[in-house]
Design a protein around this motif. Structure first.
Motif, PDB file in Angstrom:
ATOM      1  N   ARG A  75       0.839  -1.210   0.000  1.00 27.79           N
ATOM      2  CA  ARG A  75       0.000   0.000   0.000  1.00 27.79           C
ATOM      3  C   ARG A  75       0.871   1.256   0.000  1.00 27.79           C
ATOM      4  NH1 ARG A  75      -3.434  -1.090   4.100  1.00 27.79           N
ATOM      5  NH2 ARG A  75      -4.709  -2.272   2.648  1.00 27.79           N
ATOM      6  N   GLY A  76       0.591   2.154  -0.936  1.00 24.97           N
ATOM      7  CA  GLY A  76       1.311   3.422  -1.030  1.00 24.97           C
ATOM      8  C   GLY A  76       2.687   3.322  -1.666  1.00 24.97           C
ATOM      9  N   ARG A  77       3.056   2.156  -2.128  1.00 26.90           N
ATOM     10  CA  ARG A  77       4.390   1.951  -2.689  1.00 26.90           C
ATOM     11  C   ARG A  77       4.346   1.843  -4.210  1.00 26.90           C
ATOM     12  NH1 ARG A  77       7.869   0.489   1.440  1.00 26.90           N
ATOM     13  NH2 ARG A  77       6.888  -0.293   3.339  1.00 26.90           N
ATOM     14  N   ARG A  78       5.495   2.127  -4.829  1.00 27.56           N
ATOM     15  CA  ARG A  78       5.668   1.848  -6.257  1.00 27.56           C
ATOM     16  C   ARG A  78       6.082   0.385  -6.360  1.00 27.56           C
ATOM     17  NH1 ARG A  78      10.419   4.410  -9.972  1.00 27.56           N
ATOM     18  NH2 ARG A  78      11.581   3.727  -8.129  1.00 27.56           N
ATOM     19  N   VAL A  79       5.464  -0.336  -7.293  1.00 28.46           N
ATOM     20  CA  VAL A  79       5.756  -1.754  -7.491  1.00 28.46           C
ATOM     21  C   VAL A  79       6.345  -1.960  -8.885  1.00 28.46           C
ATOM     22  CG1 VAL A  79       4.690  -4.029  -7.837  1.00 28.46           C
ATOM     23  CG2 VAL A  79       4.045  -2.640  -5.866  1.00 28.46           C
ATOM     24  N   PHE A  80       7.461  -2.688  -8.919  1.00 23.08           N
ATOM     25  CA  PHE A  80       8.022  -3.160 -10.177  1.00 23.08           C
ATOM     26  C   PHE A  80       7.450  -4.557 -10.399  1.00 23.08           C
ATOM     27  CE2 PHE A  80      11.050   0.065  -8.968  1.00 23.08           C
ATOM     28  CZ  PHE A  80      11.394   0.646 -10.181  1.00 23.08           C
ATOM     29  N   LEU A  81       6.627  -4.714 -11.426  1.00 25.66           N
ATOM     30  CA  LEU A  81       5.988  -5.976 -11.762  1.00 25.66           C
ATOM     31  C   LEU A  81       6.852  -6.665 -12.811  1.00 25.66           C
ATOM     32  CD1 LEU A  81       3.426  -7.794 -11.473  1.00 25.66           C
ATOM     33  CD2 LEU A  81       2.447  -6.450 -13.354  1.00 25.66           C
ATOM     34  N   VAL A  82       7.341  -7.862 -12.516  1.00 25.46           N
ATOM     35  CA  VAL A  82       8.303  -8.537 -13.390  1.00 25.46           C
ATOM     36  C   VAL A  82       7.666  -9.744 -14.073  1.00 25.46           C
ATOM     37  CG1 VAL A  82      10.540  -9.709 -13.499  1.00 25.46           C
ATOM     38  CG2 VAL A  82      10.209  -7.804 -11.903  1.00 25.46           C
ATOM     39  N   ASP A  83       7.891  -9.830 -15.392  1.00 33.99           N
ATOM     40  CA  ASP A  83       7.465 -10.986 -16.175  1.00 33.99           C
ATOM     41  C   ASP A  83       8.534 -11.255 -17.233  1.00 33.99           C
ATOM     42  OD1 ASP A  83       5.838 -13.110 -16.827  1.00 33.99           O
ATOM     43  OD2 ASP A  83       4.208 -11.910 -17.641  1.00 33.99           O
ATOM     44  N   ASP A  84       8.380 -12.346 -17.965  1.00 34.64           N
ATOM     45  CA  ASP A  84       9.381 -12.681 -18.966  1.00 34.64           C
ATOM     46  C   ASP A  84       9.177 -11.910 -20.270  1.00 34.64           C
ATOM     47  OD1 ASP A  84       7.063 -14.141 -19.461  1.00 34.64           O
ATOM     48  OD2 ASP A  84       8.096 -16.028 -19.864  1.00 34.64           O
ATOM     49  N   VAL A  85       7.956 -11.934 -20.804  1.00 34.49           N
ATOM     50  CA  VAL A  85       7.679 -11.316 -22.103  1.00 34.49           C
ATOM     51  C   VAL A  85       6.400 -10.489 -22.018  1.00 34.49           C
ATOM     52  CG1 VAL A  85       7.209 -11.762 -24.548  1.00 34.49           C
ATOM     53  CG2 VAL A  85       8.760 -13.269 -23.297  1.00 34.49           C
ATOM     54  N   LEU A  86       6.436  -9.304 -22.593  1.00 33.57           N
ATOM     55  CA  LEU A  86       5.242  -8.470 -22.723  1.00 33.57           C
ATOM     56  C   LEU A  86       4.686  -8.717 -24.119  1.00 33.57           C
ATOM     57  CD1 LEU A  86       3.449  -6.227 -21.518  1.00 33.57           C
ATOM     58  CD2 LEU A  86       4.997  -4.589 -22.567  1.00 33.57           C
ATOM     59  N   THR A  87       3.537  -9.373 -24.177  1.00 31.11           N
ATOM     60  CA  THR A  87       2.944  -9.720 -25.471  1.00 31.11           C
ATOM     61  C   THR A  87       1.866  -8.698 -25.805  1.00 31.11           C
ATOM     62  OG1 THR A  87       3.415 -12.039 -24.982  1.00 31.11           O
ATOM     63  CG2 THR A  87       1.938 -11.616 -26.808  1.00 31.11           C
ATOM     64  N   THR A  88       0.651  -8.913 -25.343  1.00 30.41           N
ATOM     65  CA  THR A  88      -0.432  -7.950 -25.585  1.00 30.41           C
ATOM     66  C   THR A  88      -0.593  -6.984 -24.416  1.00 30.41           C
ATOM     67  OG1 THR A  88      -2.106  -9.374 -24.579  1.00 30.41           O
ATOM     68  CG2 THR A  88      -1.709  -9.643 -26.956  1.00 30.41           C
ATOM     69  N   GLY A  89       0.022  -7.300 -23.287  1.00 29.60           N
ATOM     70  CA  GLY A  89      -0.126  -6.483 -22.084  1.00 29.60           C
ATOM     71  C   GLY A  89      -1.295  -6.905 -21.219  1.00 29.60           C
ATOM     72  N   THR A  90      -2.026  -7.917 -21.620  1.00 32.53           N
ATOM     73  CA  THR A  90      -3.210  -8.339 -20.880  1.00 32.53           C
ATOM     74  C   THR A  90      -2.859  -8.799 -19.470  1.00 32.53           C
ATOM     75  OG1 THR A  90      -4.273  -8.984 -22.944  1.00 32.53           O
ATOM     76  CG2 THR A  90      -5.214  -9.868 -20.917  1.00 32.53           C
ATOM     77  N   THR A  91      -1.858  -9.648 -19.345  1.00 29.91           N
ATOM     78  CA  THR A  91      -1.499 -10.173 -18.028  1.00 29.91           C
ATOM     79  C   THR A  91      -1.047  -9.057 -17.099  1.00 29.91           C
ATOM     80  OG1 THR A  91      -0.889 -12.314 -18.968  1.00 29.91           O
ATOM     81  CG2 THR A  91       0.012 -11.778 -16.782  1.00 29.91           C
ATOM     82  N   VAL A  92      -0.110  -8.233 -17.564  1.00 28.71           N
ATOM     83  CA  VAL A  92       0.404  -7.178 -16.679  1.00 28.71           C
ATOM     84  C   VAL A  92      -0.645  -6.114 -16.401  1.00 28.71           C
ATOM     85  CG1 VAL A  92       2.840  -7.610 -17.161  1.00 28.71           C
ATOM     86  CG2 VAL A  92       1.575  -5.988 -18.588  1.00 28.71           C
ATOM     87  N   ASN A  93      -1.542  -5.857 -17.343  1.00 27.77           N
ATOM     88  CA  ASN A  93      -2.626  -4.906 -17.079  1.00 27.77           C
ATOM     89  C   ASN A  93      -3.556  -5.422 -15.994  1.00 27.77           C
ATOM     90  OD1 ASN A  93      -2.526  -2.417 -18.464  1.00 27.77           O
ATOM     91  ND2 ASN A  93      -2.899  -3.477 -20.401  1.00 27.77           N
ATOM     92  N   GLU A  94      -3.895  -6.702 -16.047  1.00 26.91           N
ATOM     93  CA  GLU A  94      -4.777  -7.263 -15.017  1.00 26.91           C
ATOM     94  C   GLU A  94      -4.076  -7.283 -13.665  1.00 26.91           C
ATOM     95  OE1 GLU A  94      -8.279  -8.791 -13.347  1.00 26.91           O
ATOM     96  OE2 GLU A  94      -7.889  -7.680 -15.194  1.00 26.91           O
ATOM     97  N   CYS A  95      -2.796  -7.640 -13.657  1.00 28.83           N
ATOM     98  CA  CYS A  95      -2.031  -7.597 -12.406  1.00 28.83           C
ATOM     99  C   CYS A  95      -1.971  -6.170 -11.868  1.00 28.83           C
ATOM    100  CB  CYS A  95      -0.614  -8.120 -12.625  1.00 28.83           C
ATOM    101  SG  CYS A  95      -0.494  -9.892 -12.908  1.00 28.83           S
ATOM    102  N   ALA A  96      -1.693  -5.211 -12.731  1.00 31.61           N
ATOM    103  CA  ALA A  96      -1.605  -3.809 -12.316  1.00 31.61           C
ATOM    104  C   ALA A  96      -2.941  -3.321 -11.768  1.00 31.61           C
ATOM    105  CB  ALA A  96      -1.149  -2.938 -13.486  1.00 31.61           C
ATOM    106  N   ARG A  97      -4.030  -3.705 -12.407  1.00 33.05           N
ATOM    107  CA  ARG A  97      -5.358  -3.295 -11.942  1.00 33.05           C
ATOM    108  C   ARG A  97      -5.586  -3.758 -10.506  1.00 33.05           C
ATOM    109  NH1 ARG A  97     -10.010  -5.110 -10.934  1.00 33.05           N
ATOM    110  NH2 ARG A  97      -9.601  -7.256 -11.566  1.00 33.05           N
ATOM    111  N   VAL A  98      -5.248  -5.006 -10.231  1.00 32.00           N
ATOM    112  CA  VAL A  98      -5.436  -5.574  -8.895  1.00 32.00           C
ATOM    113  C   VAL A  98      -4.498  -4.903  -7.885  1.00 32.00           C
ATOM    114  CG1 VAL A  98      -5.165  -7.711  -7.567  1.00 32.00           C
ATOM    115  CG2 VAL A  98      -6.327  -7.761  -9.767  1.00 32.00           C
ATOM    116  N   LEU A  99      -3.251  -4.665  -8.285  1.00 34.53           N
ATOM    117  CA  LEU A  99      -2.296  -4.003  -7.393  1.00 34.53           C
ATOM    118  C   LEU A  99      -2.734  -2.575  -7.067  1.00 34.53           C
ATOM    119  CD1 LEU A  99       0.989  -5.309  -9.029  1.00 34.53           C
ATOM    120  CD2 LEU A  99       0.202  -5.837  -6.697  1.00 34.53           C
TER     121      LEU A  99
END
Length: 167
Positions: A126-150
């Motif tokens: 809470r209140g922090r900047r998060v670096f979200l790490v994955d192997d490949v950015l394809t369409t951005g769907t996975t990281v967008n959903e993760c970011a939404r939840v975070l």
């Protein structure tokens, strides 16, 4: 949803085979090669150990048990080698088992991941900047959903870090 995404490479050969070997064949011999490849990007990642946190994209527990490891966690440790205390692998969870995204188009990917992630320890981010790490950015769907939840859990910003992106 995320604020910025960084990838050192375009997802193409021979890097695609290196990442595929790690992810699907548990070829850990690729880790030193990947560490050298991402070294230039490490200098661009200004991690504040007091306020920032690193969160790998999670695998569902079934896939984690089948695979035996989370490649995103291994990559987070490569991207931030001096920061293991701020890497939080149990904070973001994949709570719903989903088919692999690789065979799906954009609309099907979004539907597949809806409700698939949850935050288990909101106070740790809470209140922090998060670096979200994955192997490949394809369409951005996975990281967008993760970011939404975070972000819904109170994160101030999400920066995505991947080894490669699809051109």
């Amino acid at each position: 949803m995320f604020h910025r995404a960084r990838a050192e490479f375009v997802y193409e050969e021979p890097l695609a085979d290196i990442l595929h070997g790690l992810k699907y064949r548990a070829d850990f011999s690729t880790l030193p090669v990947l560490a050298e490849l991402i070294r230039p990007l490490q200098g661009q990642l200004s991690l504040d150990l007091e306020s920032d946190r690193v969160v790998p994209v999670p695998l569902h527990r079934k896939r984690l048990m089948d695979r035996g490891f989370n490649q995103s966690l291994l990559l987070a440790e490569l991207f931030f080698p001096e920061s293991r205390g701020v890497i939080l692998p149990q904070t973001l969870l994949r709570v719903r088992h989903t088919p692999p995204q690789t065979t799906l188009d954009g609309v099907a990917r979004r539907k597949n991941l809806a409700g698939a992630f949850a935050v288990s320890r909101p106070r740790s981010i809470r209140g922090r900047r998060v670096f979200l790490v994955d192997d490949v950015l394809t369409t951005g769907t996975t990281v967008n959903e993760c970011a939404r939840v975070l972000l819904a859990a109170g994160v101030s910003a999400v920066e995505v870090v991947t080894v490669a992106r699809v051109a």
